[in-house]
Design a protein around this motif. Structure first.
Motif, PDB file in Angstrom:
ATOM      1  N   THR A  11      15.314 -31.353   7.281  1.00  0.00           N
ATOM      2  CA  THR A  11      14.737 -31.903   8.503  1.00  0.00           C
ATOM      3  C   THR A  11      15.865 -32.150   9.496  1.00  0.00           C
ATOM      4  O   THR A  11      16.790 -32.905   9.203  1.00  0.00           O
ATOM      5  CB  THR A  11      13.995 -33.226   8.211  1.00  0.00           C
ATOM      6  N   VAL A  12      15.805 -31.506  10.656  1.00  0.00           N
ATOM      7  CA  VAL A  12      16.897 -31.564  11.632  1.00  0.00           C
ATOM      8  C   VAL A  12      16.325 -31.831  13.023  1.00  0.00           C
ATOM      9  O   VAL A  12      15.134 -31.657  13.273  1.00  0.00           O
ATOM     10  CB  VAL A  12      17.716 -30.258  11.645  1.00  0.00           C
ATOM     11  N   ALA A  13      17.194 -32.237  13.919  1.00  0.00           N
ATOM     12  CA  ALA A  13      16.756 -32.509  15.290  1.00  0.00           C
ATOM     13  C   ALA A  13      16.500 -31.222  16.070  1.00  0.00           C
ATOM     14  O   ALA A  13      15.589 -31.145  16.891  1.00  0.00           O
ATOM     15  CB  ALA A  13      17.791 -33.381  16.006  1.00  0.00           C
ATOM     16  N   ASP A  14      17.319 -30.189  15.823  1.00  0.00           N
ATOM     17  CA  ASP A  14      17.247 -28.946  16.605  1.00  0.00           C
ATOM     18  C   ASP A  14      17.145 -27.766  15.650  1.00  0.00           C
ATOM     19  O   ASP A  14      18.160 -27.277  15.139  1.00  0.00           O
ATOM     20  CB  ASP A  14      18.481 -28.831  17.506  1.00  0.00           C
ATOM     21  N   VAL A  15      15.939 -27.311  15.385  1.00  0.00           N
ATOM     22  CA  VAL A  15      15.718 -26.209  14.446  1.00  0.00           C
ATOM     23  C   VAL A  15      16.402 -24.937  14.938  1.00  0.00           C
ATOM     24  O   VAL A  15      17.039 -24.210  14.168  1.00  0.00           O
ATOM     25  CB  VAL A  15      14.205 -25.966  14.249  1.00  0.00           C
ATOM     26  N   ASP A  16      16.315 -24.641  16.225  1.00  0.00           N
ATOM     27  CA  ASP A  16      16.893 -23.400  16.753  1.00  0.00           C
ATOM     28  C   ASP A  16      18.405 -23.361  16.549  1.00  0.00           C
ATOM     29  O   ASP A  16      18.975 -22.314  16.257  1.00  0.00           O
ATOM     30  CB  ASP A  16      16.562 -23.257  18.240  1.00  0.00           C
ATOM     31  N   ALA A  17      19.078 -24.524  16.701  1.00  0.00           N
ATOM     32  CA  ALA A  17      20.540 -24.559  16.556  1.00  0.00           C
ATOM     33  C   ALA A  17      20.950 -24.264  15.119  1.00  0.00           C
ATOM     34  O   ALA A  17      21.873 -23.471  14.868  1.00  0.00           O
ATOM     35  CB  ALA A  17      21.076 -25.919  16.997  1.00  0.00           C
ATOM     36  N   SER A  18      20.282 -24.875  14.144  1.00  0.00           N
ATOM     37  CA  SER A  18      20.614 -24.605  12.739  1.00  0.00           C
ATOM     38  C   SER A  18      20.240 -23.188  12.346  1.00  0.00           C
ATOM     39  O   SER A  18      20.953 -22.524  11.591  1.00  0.00           O
ATOM     40  CB  SER A  18      19.908 -25.605  11.826  1.00  0.00           C
TER      41      SER A  18
END
Length: 263
Positions: A11-18
């Motif tokens: 679970t992350v704040a910015d899916v596109d960045a990861s």
């Protein structure tokens, strides 16, 4: 129980960045993607990765505000030195340089834009090839002498690195901070708890909206992930300790920053 596949869900704040980080630098491919979701796979990896945006309704209510932290995504690879050279050439954020442990493990770490730590590992010798060393064979203590290469000078302070992974420690980083009278560091957060012991002068430490005056001989413990700022009303010095995998972020800017004196 018959396990057919393994998947790690982050679970992350910015899916596109990861997603961009994992596909660009680690060879993963997008299997499925939607708003706030990505499923990544790689044929030769033991685990697939699912990325979920923090706050998504797909998660139970008690899990929606959680975020991937405190974990290390580790991959065992071949030709580790070549992988580090490739990643450096690509501009990947290497937050722990290549090092070799006494038991034969070689490794380095990089951190994705959401703070997920990825560790690449190579074994010089099989992990269980030799029995644990006896007391007589145990490695000697490591004595560190500060050198000019371990000194970092910023506009507000001078940091002298002591213990760090690049200088022989396995878990902790320690360093000294010198600040001139009137100097004020920038607002920032640190991903790990820090312990500051003031050895001379006085520091004014603001953390989480609260300011404490810390005189020589006193110690202040700074929790992780809270905005802090350090001001020196008079010339001061301090000794700082932190887990070696900590990194900094600056409000209003993107990405994370390694602490050069602590890696």
């Amino acid at each position: 129980m018959n396990v057919s596949t393994s998947t790690l869900s982050l679970t992350v704040a910015d899916v596109d960045a990861s997603r961009e980080f994992l596909t660009t630098h680690l060879g993963y491919q997008v299997a499925m993607a939607a708003d706030g979701f990505a499923s990544l796979t790689r044929e030769d990896a033991a685990v697939d990765i699912v990325l979920l945006r923090r706050g998504t309704d797909v998660l139970p209510p008690e899990q929606r505000d959680q975020q991937a932290a405190g974990l290390i995504l580790a991959f065992t690879v071949t030709d580790l030195a070549a992988e580090e050279a490739r990643l450096r050439a690509e501009g990947a954020p290497i937050t722990m340089p290549l090092r070799e442990e006494p038991w034969g493990e070689r490794l380095f770490q990089l951190t994705d834009p959401n703070g997920v730590v990825v560790q690449l590992v190579e074994w010089v010798t099989p992990p269980s090839a030799d029995p644990a060393p006896s007391e007589e064979e145990a490695p000697a203590v490591h004595v560190i002498t500060p050198s000019p290469e371990s000194v970092t000078v910023s506009p507000n302070a001078t940091m002298t690195g002591l213990a760090a992974p690049s200088r022989g420690s396995a878990e902790l980083s320690t360093w000294t901070v010198e600040m001139a009278a009137g100097a004020t560091g920038p607002e920032h957060t640190i991903s790990r708890e820090q312990v500051w012991t003031v050895t001379s002068g006085t520091l004014e430490v603001t953390c989480g909206g609260r300011t404490e005056k810390v005189a020589a001989g006193r110690t202040v413990i700074l929790p992780p992930d809270l905005v802090r700022r350090v001001h020196a009303p008079e010339a001061a010095e301090a000794h700082v300790a932190m887990r070696a995998d900590g990194y900094a972020t600056v409000p209003g800017t993107e990405g994370t920053r390694a602490l050069p004196w602590a890696v």
